[in-house]
Design an enzyme around this catalytic site. Structure first.
Site, PDB file in Angstrom:
ATOM      1  CD  GLU A  77      -3.042  -0.983  -0.058  1.00  0.00           C
ATOM      2  OE1 GLU A  77      -2.603   0.311  -0.844  1.00  0.00           O
ATOM      3  OE2 GLU A  77      -4.127  -1.822  -0.370  1.00  0.00           O
ATOM      4  CE1 TYR A 106      -6.699   2.817  -1.377  1.00  0.00           C
ATOM      5  CE2 TYR A 106      -4.523   3.057  -0.670  1.00  0.00           C
ATOM      6  CZ  TYR A 106      -5.880   2.041  -0.705  1.00  0.00           C
ATOM      7  OH  TYR A 106      -5.337   0.897  -2.067  1.00  0.00           O
ATOM      8  CG  ASP A 146      -8.598   3.583  -4.942  1.00  0.00           C
ATOM      9  OD1 ASP A 146      -9.551   3.268  -5.110  1.00  0.00           O
ATOM     10  OD2 ASP A 146      -7.863   3.474  -6.247  1.00  0.00           O
TER      11      ASP A 146
END
Length: 323
Positions: free
Chosen positions: A52, A135, A153
């Site tokens: 991520e 996010y 996102d």
DNA sequence: AATACGTGGGG
DNA sequence: TCCCCAAGTAT
């Protein structure tokens, strides 16, 4: 945990339409999802977290090789936490936005200190980590731990804008209405919601793309408000990211020199933007040439150099600089 | 809310 | 060739 007394308020979508959306998009995902290492059945929280961070503003294809090398070297948060931050920045390579490497390193140390080395599973704990915003906190809790959180996102926002709002693009910035819509679209069932988050994001990444969307391959084309409206143009023109001559460009060139270095280098090389009379170590020559070619003003050089030091991306001692 | 912050592949 | 921008965060 705060429990809202609000009942799900009136939505423009019927429960039936909603479940049809869930069914179609989730089914599409099960058949077309990319086989990515951070999606493996035996993935760890740390793997998901690293992915991520790397995927923040960086395409999957460029993340893949760096991710593999990173996990081989630092298979756990504690492994990364035990080395100097400069090692993380160097291993980050050319993924861009190197401050992410710094924050990932700081997050790893926080995980060791606050969570016994285990990536926390809950949104609030994740959000408190360096480099983890709304996010990423939602993404890790959902994709690594199967929690129920609303992931939002740029892909998901675009899918919602088109499918539900009939617009070519989402708003310039995430607002309350968009967040509210995303929450309304979330399946009530946990298992379904986990897939829905990943599926909607994947649909945006592979089908409902920013440019040249592949509507003919979309599982919900016949339900799309944007398609129904005749695919109207966006109501604003995205402002392009300026690059040439910017501080970002100069900082990037300076960072490239530091990454190429195998040992601390004389600070003059950076503070004079490569225009030095002293001998340049062989391995630095290409990067230093690119830096010098930018021909920046002394004021900009100073600003960028001190900026890198201040950000912790570079370290100066005894006239030498290193990552 | 607007802006700073890297990089390189694709159209 | 040149422009666009890709799973955001912090300020």
């Amino acid at each position: 945990m705060v429990y809202s007394v609000d009942v799900v308020t009136s939505s423009a979508l019927s429960a039936q339409t909603l479940s049809q959306l869930h069914e179609r998009i989730n089914t599409w995902f099960l058949a077309h999802a990319r086989d990515l290492p951070w999606r493996a059945a035996d993935r760890t929280g740390w793997q998901v977290m690293v992915s991520e961070f790397m995927l923040q503003q960086t395409p999957v294809v460029r993340v893949l090789p760096v991710f593999e090398a990173w996990m081989d070297r630092w298979p756990t948060a504690a492994d990364l936490a035990s080395v100097d931050s400069g090692e993380a920045v160097r291993a980050w390579g050319r993924l861009g936005y190197p401050r992410r490497a710094l924050r990932l390193h700081a997050a790893a140390q926080a995980i060791v200190e606050r969570h016994g080395g285990e990536v926390p599973q809950h949104y609030d704990e994740l959000l408190a980590l360096p480099g983890v915003g709304s996010y990423t906190a939602a993404a890790i809790s959902v994709f690594a731990f199967g929690k129920r959180a609303t992931v939002i996102d740029t892909n998901i926002r675009r899918v919602h804008a088109r499918l539900i709002s009939g617009k070519a693009l989402p708003n310039k910035s995430l607002n309350a209405a968009e967040t509210r819509l995303a929450e309304e679209l979330m399946p009530a069932d946990l298992e379904t919601s986990v897939v829905w988050n990943a599926a909607t994001m994947e649909l945006g990444a592979l089908i409902c793309t920013a440019k040249s969307p592949k509507c003919e391959a979309c599982p919900v084309q016949d339900m799309c408000a944007w398609v129904a409206a005749g695919k109207p143009e966006a109501d604003y023109v995205p402002t392009g990211q300026s690059w040439y001559g910017t501080d970002r460009q100069l900082r990037g060139a300076m960072m490239a020199v530091l990454r190429a270095a195998v040992a601390p280098i004389p600070y003059q090389i950076l503070k004079q933007a490569g225009r030095v009379d002293i001998a340049i170590p062989e391995e630095l020559v290409p990067a230093v040439k690119k830096l010098a070619a930018l021909n920046p003003e002394p004021e900009q050089i100073e600003r960028c150099y001190t900026g890198l030091l201040k950000d912790g991306l570079a370290h100066e001692a005894d006239g030498f600089v290193t990552l």
